[in-house]
Enzyme design. Sequence first.
Site, short mmCIF file in Angstrom:
data_model
loop_
_atom_site.label_atom_id
_atom_site.label_comp_id
_atom_site.label_asym_id
_atom_site.label_seq_id
_atom_site.Cartn_x
_atom_site.Cartn_y
_atom_site.Cartn_z
N ASP A 16 0.82 -1.13 -0.04
CA ASP A 16 -0.03 0.03 -0.17
C ASP A 16 0.98 1.49 0.00
OD1 ASP A 16 -2.24 -1.74 0.10
OD2 ASP A 16 -2.10 -1.70 2.46
N GLY A 20 -0.26 1.86 -7.31
CA GLY A 20 -1.11 2.19 -8.22
C GLY A 20 -1.01 3.52 -8.90
N HIS A 44 -4.80 -1.57 -5.55
CA HIS A 44 -4.26 -0.53 -6.12
C HIS A 44 -5.15 0.68 -6.39
CE1 HIS A 44 -0.34 -3.30 -7.28
NE2 HIS A 44 -0.73 -3.41 -6.14
N ARG A 152 1.08 -29.28 -7.59
CA ARG A 152 0.84 -29.58 -9.03
C ARG A 152 -0.34 -30.49 -9.31
NH1 ARG A 152 6.50 -32.46 -8.24
NH2 ARG A 152 5.79 -32.50 -6.37
N THR A 312 -9.62 -4.99 1.80
CA THR A 312 -10.34 -5.39 3.12
C THR A 312 -10.88 -4.33 3.90
OG1 THR A 312 -8.46 -5.53 4.35
CG2 THR A 312 -8.95 -7.56 3.17
N ASP A 344 2.65 14.46 2.11
CA ASP A 344 1.56 15.53 2.76
C ASP A 344 1.14 15.11 3.93
OD1 ASP A 344 0.66 13.66 0.77
OD2 ASP A 344 -1.25 14.17 1.32
N VAL A 426 2.65 13.96 -3.23
CA VAL A 426 1.92 14.84 -2.03
C VAL A 426 0.30 14.94 -2.14
CG1 VAL A 426 3.80 16.55 -1.81
CG2 VAL A 426 2.08 16.97 -3.38
P1 GDP Z 1 -0.82 0.42 -3.54
O1 GDP Z 1 -1.57 -0.89 -3.13
O2 GDP Z 1 0.71 0.43 -3.21
O3 GDP Z 1 -1.19 0.68 -4.99
O4 GDP Z 1 -1.59 1.43 -2.77
P2 GDP Z 1 -3.02 1.69 -2.16
O5 GDP Z 1 -3.75 2.36 -3.32
O6 GDP Z 1 -3.45 0.36 -1.32
O7 GDP Z 1 -2.88 2.71 -1.00
C1 GDP Z 1 -2.28 3.90 -1.26
C2 GDP Z 1 -3.53 5.17 -0.79
O8 GDP Z 1 -2.77 6.13 -0.61
C3 GDP Z 1 -4.60 5.44 -1.83
O9 GDP Z 1 -5.64 5.57 -1.18
C4 GDP Z 1 -3.96 6.63 -2.81
O10 GDP Z 1 -5.12 7.05 -3.55
C5 GDP Z 1 -3.39 7.37 -1.77
N1 GDP Z 1 -2.12 8.00 -2.21
C6 GDP Z 1 -1.38 7.69 -3.20
N2 GDP Z 1 -0.19 8.73 -2.98
C7 GDP Z 1 -0.77 9.48 -2.15
C8 GDP Z 1 -0.16 10.78 -1.57
O11 GDP Z 1 1.01 11.20 -1.92
N3 GDP Z 1 -0.64 11.51 -0.50
C9 GDP Z 1 -1.84 11.00 -0.29
N4 GDP Z 1 -2.61 11.53 0.88
N5 GDP Z 1 -2.58 9.88 -0.52
C10 GDP Z 1 -1.82 9.24 -1.68
P1 IMO Z 2 -0.78 -4.32 -2.25
O1 IMO Z 2 -0.54 -4.79 -3.68
C1 IMO Z 2 -0.92 -4.74 2.13
C2 IMO Z 2 -0.66 -8.74 3.58
C3 IMO Z 2 -2.03 -9.26 4.31
C4 IMO Z 2 -1.50 -10.28 5.21
C5 IMO Z 2 -0.26 -10.91 4.48
C6 IMO Z 2 -0.85 -12.44 3.74
O2 IMO Z 2 -2.22 -3.57 -2.37
O3 IMO Z 2 0.29 -3.42 -1.57
P2 IMO Z 2 -2.34 -12.90 1.70
O4 IMO Z 2 -3.99 -12.73 1.66
O5 IMO Z 2 -1.53 -12.43 0.82
O6 IMO Z 2 -2.26 -14.47 2.06
O7 IMO Z 2 -2.24 -12.21 3.27
O8 IMO Z 2 0.09 -10.05 3.36
N1 IMO Z 2 -0.84 -8.44 2.24
C7 IMO Z 2 -0.88 -7.00 1.93
N2 IMO Z 2 -0.58 -5.99 2.78
N3 IMO Z 2 -1.05 -4.71 0.82
C8 IMO Z 2 -0.91 -5.64 0.06
O9 IMO Z 2 -0.99 -5.67 -1.42
C9 IMO Z 2 -0.96 -6.78 0.66
N4 IMO Z 2 -1.38 -8.12 0.03
C10 IMO Z 2 -1.01 -9.01 0.98
O10 IMO Z 2 -2.72 -8.10 5.01
O11 IMO Z 2 -0.68 -9.75 6.41
MG MG Z 3 -2.91 -1.72 -1.88
#
Ligand code: GDP
Ligand code: IMO
Ligand code: MG
Length: 435
Positions: A16, A20, A44, A152, A312, A344, A426
């Site tokens: 996270d 994305g 993402h 497998r 989730t 930010d 930001v």
């Molecule tokens: P990813 O799994 O790595 O793609 O990240 P996620 O989408 O799960 O979580 C990142 C969150 O931060 C999302 O809600 C984005 O819209 C938000 N986001 C991304 N870049 C920034 C930023 O620079 N500032 C803020 N405040 N939010 C951001």
């Molecule tokens: P993105 O791509 C954050 C974490 C789960 C759990 C562990 C195992 O959005 O960054 P799983 O369901 O994969 O067997 O869970 O890994 N986890 C993530 N945490 N962002 C993710 O993906 C994750 N993918 C798996 O929360 O702790």
């Molecule tokens: Mg994510």
Amino acid sequence: MDSTKNTAIVGLQWGDEGKGKIVDLLTAKHDVIVRYNGGANAGHTVVVGDEKYALHLIPSGILYDDKQCVIGNGVVVDPVKLIEEIDTLRDRGIEVGDNLKISNRAHVVMPYHKEHDAALERKLSQVAGKGDQSIGTTKRGIGPAYADKIHRATAIRMGDLLHYDALLDTLKVTCSIRCAELSALGVDAPPLDPIALADEFAAYGKRLAPHIIDTVYELHECVQTEKTILFEGANACLLDIDHGTFPYVTSSNCSALGIHAGTGLPGKCVNDVLGIMKAYSTRVGSGPFPSEELGSIGEKIRERGNEFGTTTGRPRRCGWLDLVAVKYSAMICGTTSIACMLLDVLSGFDELKICVGYQMPDGTISNRFVPDARLLAEVKPLYETFAGWSEEIDEITSPDDLPANAKAYLDFISEYLELPISIVSVGPKRSQTVI
Ligand code: GDP
Ligand code: IMO
Ligand code: MG
């Protein structure tokens, strides 16, 4: 970022990080966007204007209408979720047709994988004498689907959905084994019906058939014709099955090391590795997190960063930036530059801390990460303290306009990691980016 090169986007923390957003930004400079690992455990987020998209299986490049998106062989695909995602995108006016290719070798997440995932988590949450030992998975069936890949004979691949008889033969074996396993895990469900499952999944296969191809040859052809490729990592380096905080990890090689096995493209096909990190740390699910802040600081980060899971909805655990961890990930991933996200969120703190070392249980100081959950749980973080900045920075687009203390914070990160920071984010929108 050189637009003639192939670039990998990889999370350097526990997921996270904002992958994305960066995939979406860099899609403009690439022709093909490829997912190589994970499944619908990923979430993402891409924000385009006032529209917000949460992508789980489909590469984030799908929002551009002239790019090729590929779900590589290393991904585990839940056809139900994938069809849902395709339909949701189409309803919102996004084209999903020839621009999406799915590897015939990607493994299928079946309903019994999701049941198994949930049942095992339930079982692990009440281990006699030890309490809660659960991983905190997303319950998307990821671990059990990858386990079948390793077993497998019980596995089903996307290509198998196009061959009814073979699919049914496998399901006859798999269903009986799964029934026994599920009942051992305390699941009181009716027996699995191989014919019903084969019918259901063959129908998904029929629907997805136009997308299912041998993506390995397709990707090699892209390389030969000098199309540029963007690799979209899912999950993140510290969740890598081999290099993360085992056992609190996911079940794939989600560092950059998974790219080659997960696509069929060799090492020379990745020219740049852009490591994505938050300006602080978060984690979802169980497992050690040395710089976690359980009090008001963690709460403030969660609130300002809206730190709730994209997949989730779970509140994310929050804490100070751990550069020991990020430097380890950058090393594993062969990172060539950094995108520092969500800066930010740190406005309005009097002071900020960065973890730069660990005090080990025996009192020694180490600047090495500890990819072993038991030991990592016992280290104490050692911090450098920085003066914060009060002004909001979400409208800044030039590095020169950042507050001096924010610049000092970024300079320290870059020096510690011995890597350039090429992007500072930001805000969630494309425009809220300092390059
Ligand atoms: P990813 O799994 O790595 O793609 O990240 P996620 O989408 O799960 O979580 C990142 C969150 O931060 C999302 O809600 C984005 O819209 C938000 N986001 C991304 N870049 C920034 C930023 O620079 N500032 C803020 N405040 N939010 C951001
Ligand atoms: P993105 O791509 C954050 C974490 C789960 C759990 C562990 C195992 O959005 O960054 P799983 O369901 O994969 O067997 O869970 O890994 N986890 C993530 N945490 N962002 C993710 O993906 C994750 N993918 C798996 O929360 O702790
Ligand atoms: Mg994510």
